[in-house]
Design an enzyme around this catalytic site. Structure first.
Site, PDB file in Angstrom:
ATOM      1  N   GLU A 103       0.678  -0.912  -0.106  1.00 43.28           N
ATOM      2  CA  GLU A 103       0.033   0.164   0.033  1.00 43.28           C
ATOM      3  C   GLU A 103       0.821   1.242   0.112  1.00 43.28           C
ATOM      4  O   GLU A 103       1.962   1.196   0.433  1.00 43.28           O
ATOM      5  CB  GLU A 103      -0.762  -0.028   1.347  1.00 43.28           C
ATOM      6  CG  GLU A 103      -2.440  -0.165   1.302  1.00 43.28           C
ATOM      7  CD  GLU A 103      -3.182   0.946   0.311  1.00 43.28           C
ATOM      8  OE1 GLU A 103      -2.625   1.557  -0.539  1.00 43.28           O
ATOM      9  OE2 GLU A 103      -4.227   1.020   0.479  1.00 43.28           O
ATOM     10  N   ASP A 104       0.342   2.286  -0.438  1.00 44.69           N
ATOM     11  CA  ASP A 104       1.123   3.442  -0.554  1.00 44.69           C
ATOM     12  C   ASP A 104       1.214   4.107   1.022  1.00 44.69           C
ATOM     13  O   ASP A 104       2.204   4.594   1.440  1.00 44.69           O
ATOM     14  CB  ASP A 104       0.584   4.501  -1.505  1.00 44.69           C
ATOM     15  CG  ASP A 104      -0.974   4.844  -1.432  1.00 44.69           C
ATOM     16  OD1 ASP A 104      -1.776   4.386  -0.654  1.00 44.69           O
ATOM     17  OD2 ASP A 104      -1.517   5.764  -2.354  1.00 44.69           O
ATOM     18  N   ASP A 107      -3.531   6.128   6.206  1.00 45.75           N
ATOM     19  CA  ASP A 107      -4.021   7.148   6.940  1.00 45.75           C
ATOM     20  C   ASP A 107      -5.248   7.074   8.051  1.00 45.75           C
ATOM     21  O   ASP A 107      -4.668   6.799   9.080  1.00 45.75           O
ATOM     22  CB  ASP A 107      -4.801   8.174   5.762  1.00 45.75           C
ATOM     23  CG  ASP A 107      -5.314   9.584   6.110  1.00 45.75           C
ATOM     24  OD1 ASP A 107      -4.550  10.096   6.997  1.00 45.75           O
ATOM     25  OD2 ASP A 107      -5.968   9.939   5.346  1.00 45.75           O
ATOM     26  N   PHE A 156      -1.344  16.441   3.655  1.00 44.35           N
ATOM     27  CA  PHE A 156      -1.659  15.672   2.152  1.00 44.35           C
ATOM     28  C   PHE A 156      -0.261  15.611   1.335  1.00 44.35           C
ATOM     29  O   PHE A 156       0.134  16.697   0.951  1.00 44.35           O
ATOM     30  CB  PHE A 156      -2.729  16.240   1.464  1.00 44.35           C
ATOM     31  CG  PHE A 156      -3.324  15.399   0.714  1.00 44.35           C
ATOM     32  CD1 PHE A 156      -4.415  14.407   0.851  1.00 44.35           C
ATOM     33  CD2 PHE A 156      -3.152  15.380  -0.795  1.00 44.35           C
ATOM     34  CE1 PHE A 156      -4.763  13.209  -0.180  1.00 44.35           C
ATOM     35  CE2 PHE A 156      -3.412  14.603  -1.943  1.00 44.35           C
ATOM     36  CZ  PHE A 156      -4.409  13.545  -1.522  1.00 44.35           C
ATOM     37  N   ARG A 169       2.489  11.643  -9.355  1.00 49.38           N
ATOM     38  CA  ARG A 169       2.834  10.136  -8.737  1.00 49.38           C
ATOM     39  C   ARG A 169       4.461   9.943  -9.321  1.00 49.38           C
ATOM     40  O   ARG A 169       5.017   9.114  -8.603  1.00 49.38           O
ATOM     41  CB  ARG A 169       1.997   8.952  -9.583  1.00 49.38           C
ATOM     42  CG  ARG A 169       0.452   9.130  -9.267  1.00 49.38           C
ATOM     43  CD  ARG A 169      -0.284   7.646  -9.771  1.00 49.38           C
ATOM     44  NE  ARG A 169      -1.715   8.078  -9.677  1.00 49.38           N
ATOM     45  CZ  ARG A 169      -2.457   7.594  -8.632  1.00 49.38           C
ATOM     46  NH1 ARG A 169      -1.853   7.133  -7.695  1.00 49.38           N
ATOM     47  NH2 ARG A 169      -3.738   7.745  -8.844  1.00 49.38           N
TER      48      ARG A 169
HETATM   49  P1  5GP Z   1      -7.331   5.558   4.455  1.00 46.90           P
HETATM   50  O1  5GP Z   1      -8.518   4.601   4.169  1.00 46.90           O
HETATM   51  O2  5GP Z   1      -6.212   4.989   5.530  1.00 46.90           O
HETATM   52  O3  5GP Z   1      -7.840   6.716   5.285  1.00 46.90           O
HETATM   53  O4  5GP Z   1      -6.772   6.103   3.281  1.00 46.90           O
HETATM   54  C1  5GP Z   1      -5.969   5.250   2.487  1.00 46.90           C
HETATM   55  C2  5GP Z   1      -5.832   5.856   1.062  1.00 46.90           C
HETATM   56  O5  5GP Z   1      -6.036   7.295   1.022  1.00 46.90           O
HETATM   57  C3  5GP Z   1      -4.713   5.865   0.754  1.00 46.90           C
HETATM   58  O6  5GP Z   1      -4.316   4.323   0.082  1.00 46.90           O
HETATM   59  C4  5GP Z   1      -4.169   6.891  -0.300  1.00 46.90           C
HETATM   60  O7  5GP Z   1      -4.984   6.360  -1.504  1.00 46.90           O
HETATM   61  C5  5GP Z   1      -5.290   8.023   0.339  1.00 46.90           C
HETATM   62  N1  5GP Z   1      -4.498   8.981   1.051  1.00 46.90           N
HETATM   63  C6  5GP Z   1      -4.350   9.071   2.297  1.00 46.90           C
HETATM   64  N2  5GP Z   1      -3.552   9.993   2.684  1.00 46.90           N
HETATM   65  C7  5GP Z   1      -2.988  10.578   1.439  1.00 46.90           C
HETATM   66  C8  5GP Z   1      -2.077  11.561   1.266  1.00 46.90           C
HETATM   67  O8  5GP Z   1      -1.542  12.346   1.997  1.00 46.90           O
HETATM   68  N3  5GP Z   1      -1.760  11.897  -0.072  1.00 46.90           N
HETATM   69  C9  5GP Z   1      -2.385  10.965  -1.070  1.00 46.90           C
HETATM   70  N4  5GP Z   1      -1.889  11.421  -2.219  1.00 46.90           N
HETATM   71  N5  5GP Z   1      -3.196  10.211  -0.986  1.00 46.90           N
HETATM   72  C10 5GP Z   1      -3.473   9.874   0.388  1.00 46.90           C
END
Ligand code: 5GP
Length: 184
Positions: A103-104, A107, A156, A169
């Site tokens: 995963e990237d 959050d 972000f 990206r």
């Molecule tokens: P979560 O479900 O953990 O809140 O969010 C996961 C997804 O939200 C990540 O896989 C990503 O795609 C997106 N995301 C969360 N924070 C960021 C951020 O700071 N930058 C970007 N580009 N995407 C984010």
């Protein structure tokens, strides 16, 4: 050389990412050696994890199969909700296999939690997560990647696979855009 005039600051440099990805690969190798895994299925989550995925797998030392999933989180804006929708499912049958999700960023943790529930139901031998970034301040569910690259503050970020409006990206580092570019 890329034009990066839209970047306000770099949070994690290209050199830091390279070094940490190598360390994470060593941690992953050590783990699967320890559990005696003879094969691994690596599932990259499209599209944000692609850059980490290609760097990571080239440093893994066990036979592996590469797979992808694409998921979208319901709800708009820059925060995910508790529901994910599978846009593209993995092609491999993971029952009885060792699976590593790449995963990237983690959050709120909502996406990862849903994904883990979904894949766990398919009864893999093991299910682990490798994520480049973690934003602990924003966590809503008690979840953590097994292999995690960097903790970052609540900002972000873009780059190294992460986008804003599908751009950025390709940047080799993790950075924050100048405010006027988030407004676009
Ligand atoms: P979560 O479900 O953990 O809140 O969010 C996961 C997804 O939200 C990540 O896989 C990503 O795609 C997106 N995301 C969360 N924070 C960021 C951020 O700071 N930058 C970007 N580009 N995407 C984010």
């Amino acid at each position: 050389m890329k034009n990066t005039e839209y970047i306000a600051k770099v949070l994690v440099s290209e050199e830091q990412i390279k070094a940490r990805v190598s360390e994470m690969a060593a941690e992953v190798n050590a783990h699967y050696r320890e559990v005696g895994a003879d094969e691994l299925i690596v599932i990259g989550i499209l599209r944000g994890a692609v850059v980490l995925l290609v760097d990571l797998i080239r440093e893994l030392d066990m036979p592996l199969k590469l797979d992808f999933m694409a998921i979208s989180s319901y709800g708009g804006g820059t925060t995910s909700s508790g529901n994910v929708r599978v846009l593209k499912d993995a092609a491999e049958d993971i029952r009885g296999k060792h699976v590593l999700i790449v995963e990237d960023i983690v959050d709120t943790g909502n996406t990862l939690q849903c994904l883990l529930q979904l894949l766990q139901a398919r009864e893999p031998a093991s299910l682990k997560v490798c994520a480049l970034l973690d934003k602990p301040a924003r966590r809503k569910v008690d979840i953590k990647a097994d292999f995690s690259g960097f903790d970052i503050p609540d900002e972000f970020v873009v780059g190294y696979g992460l986008d804003f409006n599908s751009l950025y990206r390709d940047l080799p580092f993790i950075g924050v855009l100048k405010p006027e570019y988030y407004a676009k």
